[in-house]
Design a protein around this motif. Sequence first.
Motif, PDB file in Angstrom:
ATOM      1  N   ARG A  95       0.836  -1.201   0.000  1.00 55.32           N
ATOM      2  CA  ARG A  95       0.000   0.000   0.000  1.00 55.32           C
ATOM      3  C   ARG A  95       0.869   1.248   0.000  1.00 55.32           C
ATOM      4  O   ARG A  95       1.936   1.267   0.595  1.00 55.32           O
ATOM      5  N   ASN A  97       0.644   5.113   1.224  1.00 56.98           N
ATOM      6  CA  ASN A  97      -0.164   5.951   2.113  1.00 56.98           C
ATOM      7  C   ASN A  97       0.353   7.378   2.168  1.00 56.98           C
ATOM      8  O   ASN A  97       1.544   7.604   2.351  1.00 56.98           O
ATOM      9  N   PHE A 106       4.272   6.995   2.962  1.00 57.45           N
ATOM     10  CA  PHE A 106       4.759   5.776   3.600  1.00 57.45           C
ATOM     11  C   PHE A 106       4.345   4.590   2.741  1.00 57.45           C
ATOM     12  O   PHE A 106       3.209   4.539   2.262  1.00 57.45           O
ATOM     13  N   ASP A 108       3.679   0.639   2.802  1.00 61.54           N
ATOM     14  CA  ASP A 108       3.494  -0.552   3.619  1.00 61.54           C
ATOM     15  C   ASP A 108       4.045  -1.725   2.821  1.00 61.54           C
ATOM     16  O   ASP A 108       3.642  -1.955   1.674  1.00 61.54           O
ATOM     17  N   SER A 110       5.492  -5.867   2.288  1.00 64.93           N
ATOM     18  CA  SER A 110       5.053  -7.250   2.520  1.00 64.93           C
ATOM     19  C   SER A 110       5.727  -7.893   3.721  1.00 64.93           C
ATOM     20  O   SER A 110       5.222  -8.871   4.256  1.00 64.93           O
ATOM     21  N   GLY A 112       5.881  -6.570   6.593  1.00 65.68           N
ATOM     22  CA  GLY A 112       5.230  -6.035   7.786  1.00 65.68           C
ATOM     23  C   GLY A 112       5.761  -4.680   8.233  1.00 65.68           C
ATOM     24  O   GLY A 112       5.284  -4.131   9.217  1.00 65.68           O
ATOM     25  N   THR A 113       6.734  -4.145   7.524  1.00 68.46           N
ATOM     26  CA  THR A 113       7.294  -2.847   7.896  1.00 68.46           C
ATOM     27  C   THR A 113       6.708  -1.748   7.015  1.00 68.46           C
ATOM     28  O   THR A 113       6.003  -2.009   6.051  1.00 68.46           O
ATOM     29  N   SER A 114       7.036  -0.538   7.378  1.00 67.89           N
ATOM     30  CA  SER A 114       6.620   0.627   6.613  1.00 67.89           C
ATOM     31  C   SER A 114       7.870   1.424   6.276  1.00 67.89           C
ATOM     32  O   SER A 114       8.724   1.633   7.133  1.00 67.89           O
TER      33      SER A 114
END
Length: 151
Positions: A95, A97, A106, A108, A110, A112-114
Amino acid sequence: MSEPTTPSLPVTFRPGRTRAVLLTVGLAMFVVITVVALMLERLAPGERVSFVFTAALFLGVLVLLSRPKVVADDEGVTVVNITRTRRLAWAEILRVNLRPGDPWVFLDLSDGTSLPALGIQPGIAKESAIRDARALRALADSRGAGVEAGG
């Protein structure tokens, strides 16, 4: 609301106005400090050099601050922040954002971090940043894991 258009690749997103201001101010500061150092007759050569060195440090910091960009191509995205560069495959981006009040986009990921992408920031040119964020989101949705994961 109209659907965002997907730009042709490769495309570079960069805060152009912010970059222009930073580089212009940095260059102007360097010139002014250097001229002052050369005009002050009471300064020893070592002091003049220290003035110019300090001016160069200021310029260097502003050049670093003007470095961020996001480059999208067929294989993925390269995020260039102030001191780091990271290459991402499209599948890694879940994603894109840019929420109200965010200083920059930002991503997102795969894992789990940004990841902050400083190359798209609403500072001086808010409308341009929103347009760029939408374009990058459209690219990520059409090419990345966001399609399989459902967003």
